[in-house]
Design a protein around this motif. Structure first.
Motif, PDB file in Angstrom:
ATOM      1  N   VAL A 193       0.665  -1.064   0.099  1.00  0.00           N
ATOM      2  CA  VAL A 193      -0.009  -0.041  -0.109  1.00  0.00           C
ATOM      3  C   VAL A 193       0.968   1.218   0.058  1.00  0.00           C
ATOM      4  N   ASP A 194       0.842   2.087  -0.967  1.00  0.00           N
ATOM      5  CA  ASP A 194       1.246   3.296  -1.082  1.00  0.00           C
ATOM      6  C   ASP A 194       0.650   4.510  -0.226  1.00  0.00           C
ATOM      7  N   VAL A 195       1.163   4.816   1.108  1.00  0.00           N
ATOM      8  CA  VAL A 195       0.513   5.799   1.790  1.00  0.00           C
ATOM      9  C   VAL A 195       0.182   7.047   1.173  1.00  0.00           C
ATOM     10  N   ASP A 196       0.700   7.591   0.187  1.00  0.00           N
ATOM     11  CA  ASP A 196       0.809   8.831  -0.473  1.00  0.00           C
ATOM     12  C   ASP A 196      -0.639   8.717  -1.306  1.00  0.00           C
ATOM     13  N   LYS A 197      -1.052   7.583  -1.796  1.00  0.00           N
ATOM     14  CA  LYS A 197      -2.009   7.184  -2.739  1.00  0.00           C
ATOM     15  C   LYS A 197      -3.212   6.771  -2.086  1.00  0.00           C
ATOM     16  N   GLN A 198      -3.039   6.103  -0.798  1.00  0.00           N
ATOM     17  CA  GLN A 198      -3.911   5.663  -0.001  1.00  0.00           C
ATOM     18  C   GLN A 198      -4.162   5.897   1.375  1.00  0.00           C
ATOM     19  N   LYS A 199      -4.371   7.335   1.471  1.00  0.00           N
ATOM     20  CA  LYS A 199      -4.257   8.146   2.689  1.00  0.00           C
ATOM     21  C   LYS A 199      -5.356   7.558   3.712  1.00  0.00           C
ATOM     22  N   ALA A 200      -6.453   7.096   3.458  1.00  0.00           N
ATOM     23  CA  ALA A 200      -7.476   6.644   4.237  1.00  0.00           C
ATOM     24  C   ALA A 200      -6.995   5.212   5.092  1.00  0.00           C
ATOM     25  N   ILE A 201      -6.263   4.434   4.273  1.00  0.00           N
ATOM     26  CA  ILE A 201      -5.690   3.298   4.823  1.00  0.00           C
ATOM     27  C   ILE A 201      -4.625   3.643   5.561  1.00  0.00           C
ATOM     28  N   ALA A 202      -3.526   4.402   5.620  1.00  0.00           N
ATOM     29  CA  ALA A 202      -2.868   4.864   6.218  1.00  0.00           C
ATOM     30  C   ALA A 202      -3.137   5.298   7.727  1.00  0.00           C
ATOM     31  N   GLN A 203      -4.410   6.395   7.565  1.00  0.00           N
ATOM     32  CA  GLN A 203      -4.973   6.776   8.619  1.00  0.00           C
ATOM     33  C   GLN A 203      -5.701   5.707   9.562  1.00  0.00           C
ATOM     34  N   LYS A 204      -6.323   4.914   8.844  1.00  0.00           N
ATOM     35  CA  LYS A 204      -7.014   3.788   9.608  1.00  0.00           C
ATOM     36  C   LYS A 204      -6.025   3.023  10.423  1.00  0.00           C
ATOM     37  N   TYR A 205      -5.065   2.590  10.024  1.00  0.00           N
ATOM     38  CA  TYR A 205      -3.848   1.996  10.742  1.00  0.00           C
ATOM     39  C   TYR A 205      -2.803   2.795  11.361  1.00  0.00           C
ATOM     40  N   GLN A 206      -3.135   4.101  11.517  1.00  0.00           N
ATOM     41  CA  GLN A 206      -2.171   4.922  12.185  1.00  0.00           C
ATOM     42  C   GLN A 206      -0.833   4.763  11.876  1.00  0.00           C
ATOM     43  N   ILE A 207      -0.578   4.819  10.532  1.00  0.00           N
ATOM     44  CA  ILE A 207       0.705   4.658   9.958  1.00  0.00           C
ATOM     45  C   ILE A 207       1.399   5.741  10.299  1.00  0.00           C
ATOM     46  N   SER A 208       2.737   5.590  11.066  1.00  0.00           N
ATOM     47  CA  SER A 208       3.734   7.001  11.197  1.00  0.00           C
ATOM     48  C   SER A 208       5.157   6.636  10.829  1.00  0.00           C
ATOM     49  N   ALA A 209       5.354   5.322  10.461  1.00  0.00           N
ATOM     50  CA  ALA A 209       6.668   5.126  10.110  1.00  0.00           C
ATOM     51  C   ALA A 209       6.763   4.301   8.810  1.00  0.00           C
ATOM     52  N   MET A 210       7.531   4.456   7.938  1.00  0.00           N
ATOM     53  CA  MET A 210       7.851   3.713   6.664  1.00  0.00           C
ATOM     54  C   MET A 210       9.199   3.095   6.670  1.00  0.00           C
ATOM     55  N   PRO A 211       9.187   1.570   6.329  1.00  0.00           N
ATOM     56  CA  PRO A 211       7.992   1.026   6.000  1.00  0.00           C
ATOM     57  C   PRO A 211       7.644   0.517   7.320  1.00  0.00           C
ATOM     58  N   THR A 212       6.209   0.091   7.160  1.00  0.00           N
ATOM     59  CA  THR A 212       5.468  -0.729   8.423  1.00  0.00           C
ATOM     60  C   THR A 212       4.894  -1.760   7.781  1.00  0.00           C
ATOM     61  N   PHE A 213       4.727  -2.840   8.651  1.00  0.00           N
ATOM     62  CA  PHE A 213       4.279  -4.206   8.089  1.00  0.00           C
ATOM     63  C   PHE A 213       3.305  -4.577   9.036  1.00  0.00           C
ATOM     64  N   LEU A 214       2.030  -4.966   8.622  1.00  0.00           N
ATOM     65  CA  LEU A 214       1.110  -5.598   9.406  1.00  0.00           C
ATOM     66  C   LEU A 214       0.569  -6.928   9.159  1.00  0.00           C
ATOM     67  N   ALA A 215       0.415  -7.518  10.241  1.00  0.00           N
ATOM     68  CA  ALA A 215      -0.346  -8.871  10.096  1.00  0.00           C
ATOM     69  C   ALA A 215      -1.601  -8.815  10.402  1.00  0.00           C
ATOM     70  N   ILE A 216      -2.725  -9.121   9.817  1.00  0.00           N
ATOM     71  CA  ILE A 216      -3.840  -8.806   9.823  1.00  0.00           C
ATOM     72  C   ILE A 216      -4.768 -10.261   9.633  1.00  0.00           C
TER      73      ILE A 216
END
Length: 102
Positions: free
Chosen positions: A19-42
């Protein structure tokens, strides 16, 4: 990106998503992404594990810990499936967030 790609190949029963946080801001906000890269296991729509930063060994451990069996466990009968506790799923999604791949 080489380690991420290698793990995606090795764990073919797991969904790996970038997921590119610049293109998918809603996803980045939903998961409170504050560092790059961030890896999530969902799992079952909930974050089960997180890794922040470029750490190939940490990413390998995160995937191994959360990948589940291969092949995935066969589906349960309908009544057992209905009674299954929330959080137990047959699939897993990994999300890579950020532009810089390693």
């Amino acid at each position: 990106a080489p380690k991420y790609s290698a793990l995606a190949t090795q764990y073919s029963h797991v969904k790996f998503i970038r997921v590119d946080v610049d293109k998918q801001k809603a996803i980045a906000q939903k998961y409170q992404i504050s560092a790059m890269p961030t890896f999530l296991a969902i799992k079952a729509g909930q974050v089960a594990d997180t890794l922040k930063g470029a750490d190939p060994q940490g990413l390998t451990l995160l995937v191994a810990k959360n990948a589940g069996p291969d092949p995935p466990v066969a589906p349960l009968p309908a009544d057992a499936e209905a009674a299954k506790v929330a959080g137990n799923v047959r699939s897993l999604i990994f999300v890579f967030v950020g532009r810089k791949f390693y």
